[in-house]
Design an enzyme around this catalytic site. Structure first.
Site, PDB file in Angstrom:
ATOM      1  N   GLY A  94       0.852  -1.194   0.000  1.00  0.00           N
ATOM      2  CA  GLY A  94       0.000   0.000   0.000  1.00  0.00           C
ATOM      3  C   GLY A  94       0.877   1.230   0.000  1.00  0.00           C
ATOM      4  O   GLY A  94       1.944   1.251   0.631  1.00  0.00           O
ATOM      5  N   TYR A  95       0.440   2.237  -0.750  1.00  0.00           N
ATOM      6  CA  TYR A  95       1.249   3.449  -0.853  1.00  0.00           C
ATOM      7  C   TYR A  95       0.346   4.677  -0.788  1.00  0.00           C
ATOM      8  O   TYR A  95       0.284   5.506  -1.680  1.00  0.00           O
ATOM      9  CB  TYR A  95       2.061   3.417  -2.160  1.00  0.00           C
ATOM     10  CG  TYR A  95       3.268   4.323  -2.118  1.00  0.00           C
ATOM     11  CD1 TYR A  95       4.375   4.002  -1.359  1.00  0.00           C
ATOM     12  CD2 TYR A  95       3.290   5.518  -2.839  1.00  0.00           C
ATOM     13  CE1 TYR A  95       5.481   4.826  -1.312  1.00  0.00           C
ATOM     14  CE2 TYR A  95       4.397   6.352  -2.808  1.00  0.00           C
ATOM     15  CZ  TYR A  95       5.482   6.000  -2.036  1.00  0.00           C
ATOM     16  OH  TYR A  95       6.582   6.822  -1.992  1.00  0.00           O
ATOM     17  N   SER A  97      -0.906   7.701   2.252  1.00  0.00           N
ATOM     18  CA  SER A  97      -0.163   8.682   3.045  1.00  0.00           C
ATOM     19  C   SER A  97       0.940   8.014   3.881  1.00  0.00           C
ATOM     20  O   SER A  97       2.086   8.476   3.928  1.00  0.00           O
ATOM     21  CB  SER A  97      -1.189   9.382   3.950  1.00  0.00           C
ATOM     22  OG  SER A  97      -0.600  10.325   4.755  1.00  0.00           O
ATOM     23  N   GLN A  98       0.636   6.881   4.515  1.00  0.00           N
ATOM     24  CA  GLN A  98       1.622   6.212   5.373  1.00  0.00           C
ATOM     25  C   GLN A  98       2.656   5.443   4.557  1.00  0.00           C
ATOM     26  O   GLN A  98       3.840   5.448   4.898  1.00  0.00           O
ATOM     27  CB  GLN A  98       0.934   5.272   6.367  1.00  0.00           C
ATOM     28  CG  GLN A  98       0.215   6.000   7.493  1.00  0.00           C
ATOM     29  CD  GLN A  98       1.146   6.833   8.366  1.00  0.00           C
ATOM     30  OE1 GLN A  98       2.302   6.486   8.572  1.00  0.00           O
ATOM     31  NE2 GLN A  98       0.635   7.933   8.887  1.00  0.00           N
ATOM     32  N   SER A 156      -5.404   0.478   2.679  1.00  0.00           N
ATOM     33  CA  SER A 156      -6.489   1.082   3.455  1.00  0.00           C
ATOM     34  C   SER A 156      -7.081  -0.019   4.343  1.00  0.00           C
ATOM     35  O   SER A 156      -6.986  -1.209   4.017  1.00  0.00           O
ATOM     36  CB  SER A 156      -7.559   1.649   2.522  1.00  0.00           C
ATOM     37  OG  SER A 156      -8.331   0.607   1.979  1.00  0.00           O
ATOM     38  N   GLN A 160      -7.407  -3.964   3.475  1.00  0.00           N
ATOM     39  CA  GLN A 160      -6.766  -5.042   4.246  1.00  0.00           C
ATOM     40  C   GLN A 160      -7.741  -6.202   4.404  1.00  0.00           C
ATOM     41  O   GLN A 160      -7.374  -7.373   4.320  1.00  0.00           O
ATOM     42  CB  GLN A 160      -6.331  -4.534   5.624  1.00  0.00           C
ATOM     43  CG  GLN A 160      -5.175  -3.538   5.547  1.00  0.00           C
ATOM     44  CD  GLN A 160      -4.770  -2.983   6.900  1.00  0.00           C
ATOM     45  OE1 GLN A 160      -5.046  -3.579   7.937  1.00  0.00           O
ATOM     46  NE2 GLN A 160      -4.099  -1.843   6.889  1.00  0.00           N
ATOM     47  N   HIS A 181      -2.276   0.226  12.389  1.00  0.00           N
ATOM     48  CA  HIS A 181      -3.586   0.450  13.005  1.00  0.00           C
ATOM     49  C   HIS A 181      -4.050  -0.898  13.562  1.00  0.00           C
ATOM     50  O   HIS A 181      -3.824  -1.942  12.931  1.00  0.00           O
ATOM     51  CB  HIS A 181      -4.555   0.936  11.923  1.00  0.00           C
ATOM     52  CG  HIS A 181      -5.729   1.725  12.424  1.00  0.00           C
ATOM     53  ND1 HIS A 181      -5.897   2.093  13.735  1.00  0.00           N
ATOM     54  CD2 HIS A 181      -6.800   2.236  11.758  1.00  0.00           C
ATOM     55  CE1 HIS A 181      -7.018   2.795  13.843  1.00  0.00           C
ATOM     56  NE2 HIS A 181      -7.588   2.890  12.673  1.00  0.00           N
TER      57      HIS A 181
HETATM   58  N1  LIG Z   1      -3.180   8.335   6.752  1.00  0.00           N
HETATM   59  C1  LIG Z   1      -2.508   8.399   7.874  1.00  0.00           C
HETATM   60  O1  LIG Z   1      -1.805   9.373   8.090  1.00  0.00           O
HETATM   61  C2  LIG Z   1      -2.571   7.297   8.885  1.00  0.00           C
HETATM   62  C3  LIG Z   1      -2.962   6.030   8.531  1.00  0.00           C
HETATM   63  N2  LIG Z   1      -2.823   5.005   9.422  1.00  0.00           N
HETATM   64  C4  LIG Z   1      -3.145   3.653   9.025  1.00  0.00           C
HETATM   65  O2  LIG Z   1      -2.203   3.252   8.017  1.00  0.00           O
HETATM   66  C5  LIG Z   1      -2.836   2.374   7.066  1.00  0.00           C
HETATM   67  C6  LIG Z   1      -2.731   2.961   5.675  1.00  0.00           C
HETATM   68  O3  LIG Z   1      -3.436   4.172   5.639  1.00  0.00           O
HETATM   69  P1  LIG Z   1      -3.184   5.283   4.514  1.00  0.00           P
HETATM   70  O4  LIG Z   1      -1.731   5.393   4.237  1.00  0.00           O
HETATM   71  O5  LIG Z   1      -3.923   6.497   4.938  1.00  0.00           O
HETATM   72  O6  LIG Z   1      -3.794   4.649   3.217  1.00  0.00           O
HETATM   73  P2  LIG Z   1      -5.278   4.761   2.627  1.00  0.00           P
HETATM   74  O7  LIG Z   1      -6.289   4.440   3.653  1.00  0.00           O
HETATM   75  O8  LIG Z   1      -5.400   6.058   1.910  1.00  0.00           O
HETATM   76  O9  LIG Z   1      -5.172   3.538   1.605  1.00  0.00           O
HETATM   77  C7  LIG Z   1      -4.517   3.710   0.424  1.00  0.00           C
HETATM   78  C8  LIG Z   1      -3.880   2.442  -0.111  1.00  0.00           C
HETATM   79  O10 LIG Z   1      -4.799   1.339  -0.128  1.00  0.00           O
HETATM   80  C9  LIG Z   1      -4.839   0.826  -1.463  1.00  0.00           C
HETATM   81  N3  LIG Z   1      -6.131   0.232  -1.733  1.00  0.00           N
HETATM   82  C10 LIG Z   1      -7.362   0.718  -1.496  1.00  0.00           C
HETATM   83  N4  LIG Z   1      -8.322  -0.152  -1.876  1.00  0.00           N
HETATM   84  C11 LIG Z   1      -7.663  -1.224  -2.388  1.00  0.00           C
HETATM   85  C12 LIG Z   1      -8.079  -2.480  -2.907  1.00  0.00           C
HETATM   86  N5  LIG Z   1      -9.375  -2.804  -2.979  1.00  0.00           N
HETATM   87  N6  LIG Z   1      -7.134  -3.358  -3.317  1.00  0.00           N
HETATM   88  C13 LIG Z   1      -5.821  -3.042  -3.240  1.00  0.00           C
HETATM   89  N7  LIG Z   1      -5.357  -1.881  -2.746  1.00  0.00           N
HETATM   90  C14 LIG Z   1      -6.272  -0.989  -2.317  1.00  0.00           C
HETATM   91  C15 LIG Z   1      -4.578   2.026  -2.335  1.00  0.00           C
HETATM   92  O11 LIG Z   1      -4.148   1.631  -3.594  1.00  0.00           O
HETATM   93  P3  LIG Z   1      -4.780   2.274  -4.933  1.00  0.00           P
HETATM   94  O12 LIG Z   1      -4.120   3.606  -5.110  1.00  0.00           O
HETATM   95  O13 LIG Z   1      -4.385   1.273  -5.947  1.00  0.00           O
HETATM   96  O14 LIG Z   1      -6.262   2.412  -4.708  1.00  0.00           O
HETATM   97  C16 LIG Z   1      -3.477   2.731  -1.526  1.00  0.00           C
HETATM   98  O15 LIG Z   1      -2.214   2.177  -1.797  1.00  0.00           O
HETATM   99  C17 LIG Z   1      -4.266   2.191   7.574  1.00  0.00           C
HETATM  100  O16 LIG Z   1      -4.282   1.092   8.412  1.00  0.00           O
HETATM  101  C18 LIG Z   1      -4.509   3.470   8.369  1.00  0.00           C
HETATM  102  O17 LIG Z   1      -5.533   3.382   9.308  1.00  0.00           O
HETATM  103  C19 LIG Z   1      -2.272   5.188  10.671  1.00  0.00           C
HETATM  104  C20 LIG Z   1      -1.866   6.437  11.069  1.00  0.00           C
HETATM  105  C21 LIG Z   1      -2.103   7.610  10.258  1.00  0.00           C
HETATM  106 MG   LIG Z   2      -6.763   6.814  12.091  1.00  0.00          MG
END
Ligand SMILES: NC(=O)C1=CN([C@@H]2O[C@H](COP(=O)(O)OP(=O)(O)OC[C@H]3O[C@@H](n4cnc5c(N)ncnc54)[C@H](OP(=O)(O)O)[C@@H]3O)[C@@H](O)[C@H]2O)C=CC1
Ligand SMILES: [Mg+2]
Ligand SMILES: CC[C@](O)(C(C)=O)C(=O)O
Ligand SMILES: [Mg+2]
Length: 406
Positions: A94-95, A97-98, A156, A160, A181
């Site tokens: 996953g790529y 924000s984190q 996301s 997951q 998370h």
């Molecule tokens: N955002 C933050 O600052 C924080 C996040 N977290 C946790 O970190 C984790 C990641 O969060 P965050 O970085 O925000 O990412 P997001 O929640 O924005 O998820 C984005 C990633 O998920 C992928 N994705 C979404 N749907 C699918 C799917 N159906 N199949 C495959 N890939 C998919 C996206 O790929 P694509 O581009 O291909 O859709 C992208 O790489 C989570 O557990 C979150 O709760 C924890 C602390 C802070």
């Molecule tokens: Mg959160």
């Protein structure tokens, strides 16, 4: 993974010689201090109310009368960190924000990092823009998990759950499963994410946006993170979690559990951090506008003064400092109104906590973010906010700042 207690002097020298991978932007890297320097470094940070437990430099700090354990980056100088992970590949799955923040920081710290995302998605493009190379450091989700030893599930939370049936069989013995998370594991009845029994399952959850994880690292600082262990098969799970936490850019790590992390996180983001403050700003702005105040006056008195003047004072020195920096007139009135706001808000916060605990928030999130159109659907709602008068007025106010950037 090499044990932190078994490193030899020559291995440490070799690790120190390793050139950190090229950063996409210039970075003030945390200094690679030697162990002797480290020993000295610990002493000044062990101020009153601090005790050091053993050689690992764990600190027990007194937080308003409650003793809690804190781990810090200075206990993991770069050579030690690189030595520790010399046989590992950190696979960022996953790529968002984190993935961006953690991945680039770990790469700049000289660790072996690869990224795994779906090939037709937005993240693939973004990863390439950040210098991840298809076939070398950028792979499909399955291939990255296969190549990785530490599987960092940064999809996301909804994804997951959706991908778990494909991902789970790839998490073979000797790999480590990492989350940022507690969501997937704690709400397993809704997500179906049940980790294999024979791997360590750990969490480092930065307490801030992935963007801040990156910017603080580039400034030579570190984000506060929560650290937790769900499953310790090797007996090294906590040590490994702390080391990864340092690798991805944490400055300090606060020990918790998966459950406590997810409850507090879902609650905080829906409350004061995001939903609560958005609702409060809007309510105050609306009343000012209804009473004939101009958009600029309503915005300045609601958002601009809060974010540019008063909230940073709370952040830097605490609530009483902010009060003392304001007029006696303001102090008296705010002291009178604070309990009224507290009373009005308490039932809302109680309702919110219950909604987190009973899984309602998780269900909603899984349903909405599990849609194929999750990006467009979210973007549509955010556009509606952006088009509200309050935020349109804000754009003009911000444009007058000397350091304004679009
Ligand atoms: N955002 C933050 O600052 C924080 C996040 N977290 C946790 O970190 C984790 C990641 O969060 P965050 O970085 O925000 O990412 P997001 O929640 O924005 O998820 C984005 C990633 O998920 C992928 N994705 C979404 N749907 C699918 C799917 N159906 N199949 C495959 N890939 C998919 C996206 O790929 P694509 O581009 O291909 O859709 C992208 O790489 C989570 O557990 C979150 O709760 C924890 C602390 C802070
Ligand atoms: Mg959160
Ligand atoms: C406050 C939102 C957050 O919990 C975070 C940045 O910590 C998130 O899930 O993005
Ligand atoms: Mg959070």
């Amino acid at each position: 993974m090499a044990s932190m207690f078994s490193r030899s002097a020559s291995a440490a020298r070799n690790a120190a010689r390793r050139a950190p991978r090229t950063a996409t932007t210039s970075v003030v890297r945390p200094s690679a201090r030697s162990y002797s320097l480290l020993a000295r470094a610990i002493a000044p940070s062990a101020k009153a109310a601090t005790s050091i437990q053993g050689a690992r430099g764990i600190k027990t700090l007194d937080f308003a009368g409650t003793k809690e354990v804190v781990y810090e980056r200075s206990d993991w100088p770069l050579p030690k960190l690189q030595e520790y992970f010399k046989n590992d590949t950190l696979a960022m799955i996953g790529y968002g924000s984190q993935g961006h923040g953690q991945g680039l920081n770990a790469r700049d710290n000289g660790l072996n990092v690869i990224v795994g995302v779906r090939k037709d998605g937005e993240s693939w493009k973004q990863a390439m823009e950040d210098g991840w190379v298809p076939g070398e450091t950028l792979f499909s989700i399955e291939e990255a998990i296969d190549r990785g030893t530490i599987i960092m599930n940064l999809l996301s939370d909804a994804a997951q759950s959706q991908t778990w049936s494909t991902v789970a069989p790839l998490i073979t013995k000797d790999k480590t499963l990492y989350f940022s998370h507690g969501f997937s594991v704690v709400f397993k009845d809704l997500t179906n994410v049940i980790p294999p029994k024979d791997v360590d399952v750990i969490l480092v959850a930065p307490k801030g946006s992935g963007r801040t994880v990156r910017t603080l690292f580039k400034e030579g600082r570190g984000i506060n993170s929560s650290v937790a262990v769900f499953q310790d098969v090797t007996g090294k799970a906590l040590e490994k979690a702390v080391a990864i936490g340092v690798g991805i850019g944490s400055g300090y790590m606060y020990e918790t559990t998966f459950e406590k992390e997810v409850y507090s996180d879902l609650y905080g983001e829906r409350g004061v951090l995001m939903g609560g403050i958005q609702g409060m700003f809007l309510a105050q702005y609306k009343v000012l506008r209804a009473n004939g105040h101009s958009p600029s006056e309503a915005f300045n008195e609601t958002v601009e003064e809060a974010t540019q003047s008063l909230f940073p004072l709370i952040g830097q020195h605490g609530m009483d400092y902010m009060y003392n920096a304001c007029s006696t007139t303001a102090r008296r009135g705010a002291l009178d109104w604070a309990p009224i706001f507290e009373k009005a808000n308490l039932p809302v916060f109680e309702k919110l906590y219950e909604s987190v605990k009973n899984g309602t928030e998780t269900k909603n999130s899984l349903e909405f973010n599990g849609r194929k159109t999750y990006r467009e659907d979210l973007a549509k709602e955010l556009k509606e906010i952006d088009e509200q008068e309050i935020w349109r007025a804000g754009k003009t106010v911000r444009s007058l700042r000397p350091d304004y950037k679009q």
